[in-house]
Structures are given as structure tokens and as C-alpha cells.
Design a protein around this motif. Sequence first.
Motif, PDB file in Angstrom:
ATOM      1  N   LEU A  51       0.838  -1.202   0.000  1.00 34.94           N
ATOM      2  CA  LEU A  51       0.000   0.000   0.000  1.00 34.94           C
ATOM      3  C   LEU A  51       0.870   1.248   0.000  1.00 34.94           C
ATOM      4  CD1 LEU A  51      -2.765   1.335   0.101  1.00 34.94           C
ATOM      5  CD2 LEU A  51      -2.673   1.129   2.599  1.00 34.94           C
ATOM      6  N   ALA A  52       1.962   1.241   0.759  1.00 35.01           N
ATOM      7  CA  ALA A  52       2.869   2.389   0.789  1.00 35.01           C
ATOM      8  C   ALA A  52       3.489   2.621  -0.588  1.00 35.01           C
ATOM      9  CB  ALA A  52       3.951   2.174   1.842  1.00 35.01           C
ATOM     10  N   LYS A  53       3.893   1.535  -1.267  1.00 34.65           N
ATOM     11  CA  LYS A  53       4.459   1.648  -2.615  1.00 34.65           C
ATOM     12  C   LYS A  53       3.408   2.176  -3.589  1.00 34.65           C
ATOM     13  CE  LYS A  53       7.440   0.728  -5.959  1.00 34.65           C
ATOM     14  NZ  LYS A  53       8.566   1.604  -6.219  1.00 34.65           N
ATOM     15  N   TYR A  54       2.191   1.673  -3.497  1.00 36.60           N
ATOM     16  CA  TYR A  54       1.092   2.136  -4.332  1.00 36.60           C
ATOM     17  C   TYR A  54       0.834   3.626  -4.099  1.00 36.60           C
ATOM     18  CZ  TYR A  54      -3.745   3.110  -5.588  1.00 36.60           C
ATOM     19  OH  TYR A  54      -4.876   3.693  -6.086  1.00 36.60           O
ATOM     20  N   ASP A  55       0.797   4.040  -2.824  1.00 43.63           N
ATOM     21  CA  ASP A  55       0.558   5.450  -2.507  1.00 43.63           C
ATOM     22  C   ASP A  55       1.662   6.339  -3.069  1.00 43.63           C
ATOM     23  OD1 ASP A  55      -1.861   5.019  -1.228  1.00 43.63           O
ATOM     24  OD2 ASP A  55      -0.970   4.936   0.782  1.00 43.63           O
ATOM     25  N   LEU A  56       2.909   5.874  -2.993  1.00 41.84           N
ATOM     26  CA  LEU A  56       4.028   6.628  -3.556  1.00 41.84           C
ATOM     27  C   LEU A  56       3.867   6.778  -5.066  1.00 41.84           C
ATOM     28  CD1 LEU A  56       6.824   7.973  -3.367  1.00 41.84           C
ATOM     29  CD2 LEU A  56       7.808   5.676  -3.618  1.00 41.84           C
ATOM     30  N   GLU A  57       3.563   5.679  -5.748  1.00 40.97           N
ATOM     31  CA  GLU A  57       3.394   5.727  -7.208  1.00 40.97           C
ATOM     32  C   GLU A  57       2.226   6.624  -7.601  1.00 40.97           C
ATOM     33  OE1 GLU A  57       5.652   4.678  -9.084  1.00 40.97           O
ATOM     34  OE2 GLU A  57       6.707   3.298  -7.778  1.00 40.97           O
ATOM     35  N   ARG A  58       1.134   6.552  -6.839  1.00 43.48           N
ATOM     36  CA  ARG A  58      -0.033   7.392  -7.116  1.00 43.48           C
ATOM     37  C   ARG A  58       0.310   8.865  -6.929  1.00 43.48           C
ATOM     38  NH1 ARG A  58      -4.988   6.469  -3.337  1.00 43.48           N
ATOM     39  NH2 ARG A  58      -3.448   7.391  -1.974  1.00 43.48           N
ATOM     40  N   THR A  59       1.070   9.183  -5.893  1.00 42.49           N
ATOM     41  CA  THR A  59       1.471  10.563  -5.634  1.00 42.49           C
ATOM     42  C   THR A  59       2.375  11.089  -6.745  1.00 42.49           C
ATOM     43  OG1 THR A  59       1.291  10.218  -3.245  1.00 42.49           O
ATOM     44  CG2 THR A  59       2.632  12.070  -3.966  1.00 42.49           C
ATOM     45  N   VAL A  60       3.348  10.288  -7.150  1.00 41.20           N
ATOM     46  CA  VAL A  60       4.252  10.701  -8.230  1.00 41.20           C
ATOM     47  C   VAL A  60       3.466  10.916  -9.517  1.00 41.20           C
ATOM     48  CG1 VAL A  60       6.154   9.926  -9.724  1.00 41.20           C
ATOM     49  CG2 VAL A  60       6.310   9.653  -7.238  1.00 41.20           C
ATOM     50  N   LYS A  61       2.574  10.000  -9.829  1.00 47.34           N
ATOM     51  CA  LYS A  61       1.761  10.124 -11.050  1.00 47.34           C
ATOM     52  C   LYS A  61       0.928  11.403 -11.006  1.00 47.34           C
ATOM     53  CE  LYS A  61      -1.822   7.738 -13.622  1.00 47.34           C
ATOM     54  NZ  LYS A  61      -1.304   7.371 -14.914  1.00 47.34           N
ATOM     55  N   SER A  62       0.359  11.710  -9.861  1.00 49.23           N
ATOM     56  CA  SER A  62      -0.448  12.919  -9.695  1.00 49.23           C
ATOM     57  C   SER A  62       0.393  14.184  -9.877  1.00 49.23           C
ATOM     58  CB  SER A  62      -1.106  12.911  -8.319  1.00 49.23           C
ATOM     59  OG  SER A  62      -1.799  14.106  -8.094  1.00 49.23           O
ATOM     60  N   LEU A  63       1.585  14.191  -9.275  1.00 47.92           N
ATOM     61  CA  LEU A  63       2.470  15.354  -9.410  1.00 47.92           C
ATOM     62  C   LEU A  63       2.914  15.553 -10.855  1.00 47.92           C
ATOM     63  CD1 LEU A  63       4.675  14.943  -6.222  1.00 47.92           C
ATOM     64  CD2 LEU A  63       2.999  16.743  -6.660  1.00 47.92           C
ATOM     65  N   VAL A  64       3.248  14.479 -11.529  1.00 52.51           N
ATOM     66  CA  VAL A  64       3.660  14.570 -12.924  1.00 52.51           C
ATOM     67  C   VAL A  64       2.505  15.081 -13.777  1.00 52.51           C
ATOM     68  CG1 VAL A  64       4.350  13.226 -14.961  1.00 52.51           C
ATOM     69  CG2 VAL A  64       5.486  12.848 -12.760  1.00 52.51           C
ATOM     70  N   ALA A  65       1.307  14.566 -13.537  1.00 52.21           N
ATOM     71  CA  ALA A  65       0.138  15.003 -14.312  1.00 52.21           C
ATOM     72  C   ALA A  65      -0.122  16.494 -14.128  1.00 52.21           C
ATOM     73  CB  ALA A  65      -1.090  14.195 -13.906  1.00 52.21           C
ATOM     74  N   ARG A  66       0.019  16.979 -12.907  1.00 46.74           N
ATOM     75  CA  ARG A  66      -0.198  18.405 -12.651  1.00 46.74           C
ATOM     76  C   ARG A  66       0.896  19.257 -13.266  1.00 46.74           C
ATOM     77  NH1 ARG A  66      -1.473  17.569  -6.688  1.00 46.74           N
ATOM     78  NH2 ARG A  66       0.616  18.392  -6.466  1.00 46.74           N
ATOM     79  N   SER A  67       2.090  18.714 -13.376  1.00 48.31           N
ATOM     80  CA  SER A  67       3.232  19.472 -13.882  1.00 48.31           C
ATOM     81  C   SER A  67       3.317  19.471 -15.398  1.00 48.31           C
ATOM     82  CB  SER A  67       4.528  18.902 -13.309  1.00 48.31           C
ATOM     83  OG  SER A  67       4.523  18.988 -11.909  1.00 48.31           O
ATOM     84  N   CYS A  68       2.626  18.574 -16.031  1.00 42.63           N
ATOM     85  CA  CYS A  68       2.746  18.405 -17.487  1.00 42.63           C
ATOM     86  C   CYS A  68       1.545  18.987 -18.218  1.00 42.63           C
ATOM     87  CB  CYS A  68       2.915  16.926 -17.828  1.00 42.63           C
ATOM     88  SG  CYS A  68       4.431  16.233 -17.188  1.00 42.63           S
ATOM     89  N   THR A  69       1.269  20.236 -17.982  1.00 43.28           N
ATOM     90  CA  THR A  69       0.119  20.857 -18.631  1.00 43.28           C
ATOM     91  C   THR A  69       0.513  21.710 -19.824  1.00 43.28           C
ATOM     92  OG1 THR A  69       0.226  22.711 -17.084  1.00 43.28           O
ATOM     93  CG2 THR A  69      -1.236  20.883 -16.505  1.00 43.28           C
ATOM     94  N   GLU A  70       1.827  21.834 -20.074  1.00 43.58           N
ATOM     95  CA  GLU A  70       2.277  22.631 -21.205  1.00 43.58           C
ATOM     96  C   GLU A  70       1.986  21.901 -22.508  1.00 43.58           C
ATOM     97  OE1 GLU A  70       6.273  24.046 -20.958  1.00 43.58           O
ATOM     98  OE2 GLU A  70       6.168  24.145 -18.780  1.00 43.58           O
ATOM     99  N   VAL A  71       1.727  22.683 -23.544  1.00 40.24           N
ATOM    100  CA  VAL A  71       1.476  22.133 -24.871  1.00 40.24           C
ATOM    101  C   VAL A  71       2.586  22.626 -25.789  1.00 40.24           C
ATOM    102  CG1 VAL A  71      -0.146  22.094 -26.796  1.00 40.24           C
ATOM    103  CG2 VAL A  71      -1.001  22.134 -24.455  1.00 40.24           C
ATOM    104  N   ALA A  72       3.127  21.720 -26.582  1.00 39.08           N
ATOM    105  CA  ALA A  72       4.193  22.096 -27.513  1.00 39.08           C
ATOM    106  C   ALA A  72       3.648  23.054 -28.565  1.00 39.08           C
ATOM    107  CB  ALA A  72       4.752  20.846 -28.181  1.00 39.08           C
ATOM    108  N   PRO A  73       4.460  24.016 -28.981  1.00 39.81           N
ATOM    109  CA  PRO A  73       4.035  24.929 -30.062  1.00 39.81           C
ATOM    110  C   PRO A  73       3.722  24.134 -31.331  1.00 39.81           C
ATOM    111  CG  PRO A  73       6.099  25.678 -29.059  1.00 39.81           C
ATOM    112  CD  PRO A  73       5.796  24.325 -28.490  1.00 39.81           C
TER     113      PRO A  73
END
Length: 94
Positions: A51-73
Motif C-alpha cells: 500500500l505504501a508503494k502504491y501510494d508513492l506511485e499514485r502521488t508521483v503520477k499525480s504530481l507529474v500530471a499536474r506538472s505536465c500541462t504545457e502544450v508544444a508549439p
Amino acid sequence: MGCGAHDEHDQHGATDCSEVLDRVFFFLDNELDQADCTEIQQHLDECGPCLAKYDLERTVKSLVARSCTEVAPDGLRQRVMLSIRQVQVRIERE
């Protein structure tokens, strides 16, 4: 990569830790059927280390998703797509 906390689960046919951790990304992305989701969720409910590993992966995935909102020109996207098509054509010809 198992947690080793549930040897008794392994002997009784339940999903072991290594199987859960191998499929955790598919579980996070909702790419498993209902039976597999139920099996993994049950294991996570019973296994703190997984569960701890799952929570870590879920958190990383969430942070990456929030950080990757830029669109290439558009110009860059078109050049990349053209390069991909050129590589595909070369591969198909070979």
C-alpha cells in the motif's frame, strides 16, 4: 520486489506482493478488468508495504500530471510528427 510480509497469502493462493507491484501501474491507470482490480485492492488493503508503494506511485503520477500541462508549439509538434512519419516510412521499406 515483494515486501515479504505476506508469506501466508502466497501459500493460500492470494496474489503475492511481486505480482501486485508488477501490475500497480495498470491498476493506477484503470487498465485492469474488475476481477484483477478487486484482487489487487484486497491485497493493498491487507499489505502495508505494498500500500505504501502504491501510494508513492499514485502521488508521483499525480504530481507529474499536474506538472505536465504545457502544450508544444504547433511548429514543434508538426516537425516531430513529420520526423516520426519519416522514420515509419524507412522502417516499413526495410
